[in-house]
Design a protein around this motif. Structure first.
Motif, PDB file in Angstrom:
ATOM      1  N   GLU A  47      11.413 -27.996 -12.384  1.00 12.09           N
ATOM      2  CA  GLU A  47       9.342 -28.020 -12.333  1.00 12.09           C
ATOM      3  C   GLU A  47       8.541 -29.044 -11.740  1.00 12.09           C
ATOM      4  OE1 GLU A  47       7.877 -24.858 -13.153  1.00 12.09           O
ATOM      5  OE2 GLU A  47      10.221 -23.836 -13.476  1.00 12.09           O
ATOM      6  N   TYR A 102       8.840 -29.121 -20.333  1.00 11.89           N
ATOM      7  CA  TYR A 102       8.844 -28.287 -19.554  1.00 11.89           C
ATOM      8  C   TYR A 102       7.462 -27.957 -19.301  1.00 11.89           C
ATOM      9  CZ  TYR A 102      10.189 -23.450 -18.238  1.00 11.89           C
ATOM     10  OH  TYR A 102      10.315 -22.771 -16.768  1.00 11.89           O
ATOM     11  N   GLU A 139       3.985 -29.330 -14.830  1.00 10.82           N
ATOM     12  CA  GLU A 139       3.486 -29.183 -13.297  1.00 10.82           C
ATOM     13  C   GLU A 139       2.596 -28.981 -13.244  1.00 10.82           C
ATOM     14  OE1 GLU A 139       3.177 -24.631 -13.993  1.00 10.82           O
ATOM     15  OE2 GLU A 139       4.535 -24.604 -12.597  1.00 10.82           O
TER      16      GLU A 139
END
Length: 225
Positions: free
Chosen positions: A198, A72, A76
């Protein structure tokens, strides 16, 4: 604009806290595992206890939770390269099909041979779609399970859908489906769909869900060209 900045700051603070949490838990977890191995070596009879397997299973669950936290936090960070999305999706569905066959769940795919080449992080995109397939698989608890994966070129990019005829979700569950640590599965970590969103959003894409309780769920992914 101010709300967006505040939201991003809150997200960064949350991710930093998660990172510290994962780091602090991993160290004692490693020590516990080492001590259990030493106990099993010195007293092998202990491994015959019913509770022994429960302990190991719970430790594995904690490890998976920590791994999901790491995924998590890293979702990005992309390493993009030009990707043949058609070949990528066919590879993902092909590798997932044997486990579905074993469970008696049918897999139908409608993936064109030619889709636009996109600049993607192949590892993370694979992770995102595997998460969606696994979520679909886990939602099916009957003998006539069916998962469909379809893809098509659309204005501005590519649309990919993953649908199932599983248990479905209520409106309330759909609203919280992508929130970290929210899960309705007995052994779920509540991070699989959060990680998936994400990853998709880091690529500039969108992830949406539509579901009907008792009928099934459709996850719709849009990836920009």
């Amino acid at each position: 604009m101010q709300d967006t900045i505040h939201s991003e700051q809150q997200k960064k603070e949350f991710q930093f806290t998660l990172s510290k949490f994962a780091h602090e838990i991993r160290n004692p977890l490693s020590l516990i595992q080492s001590e259990l191995q030493m106990m099993a070596s010195s007293h092998p009879e202990i491994t015959c206890c019913n509770e022994w397997d429960d302990i190991l299973d719970n430790l594995e669950h904690i490890k998976e939770l920590l791994n999901d936290v790491t995924r998590y936090n890293n979702a990005e960070h992309l390493v993009r390269e030009q990707t043949d999305l058609s070949a990528c999706l066919k590879s993902i569905t092909g590798s997932f099909k044997p486990s579905l066959d074993y469970l008696g769940i049918a897999l139908e795919s409608q993936i064109p041979d030619t889709l636009p080449l996109l600049f993607l992080d192949r590892t993370k995109i694979r992770q995102a779609f595997v998460n969606l397939l696994r979520n679909a698989q886990e939602s099916i608890q009957h003998s006539h399970g069916l998962i469909r994966v379809s893809a098509a070129s659309v204005p501005g990019g590519v649309s990919v859908s993953v649908s199932d005829n599983g248990c479905g979700m209520t409106q309330s569950q759909q609203r919280t489906a992508f929130q970290p640590f929210v899960t309705y599965k007995p052994n779920g970590t509540g991070l699989g769909l959060a990680v998936t969103r994400e990853i998709i959003e880091a690529h500039g894409g969108e992830l949406k869900v539509q579901s009907v309780p008792g009928e099934g769920t459709v996850f719709q992914v849009f990836l920009r060209g």
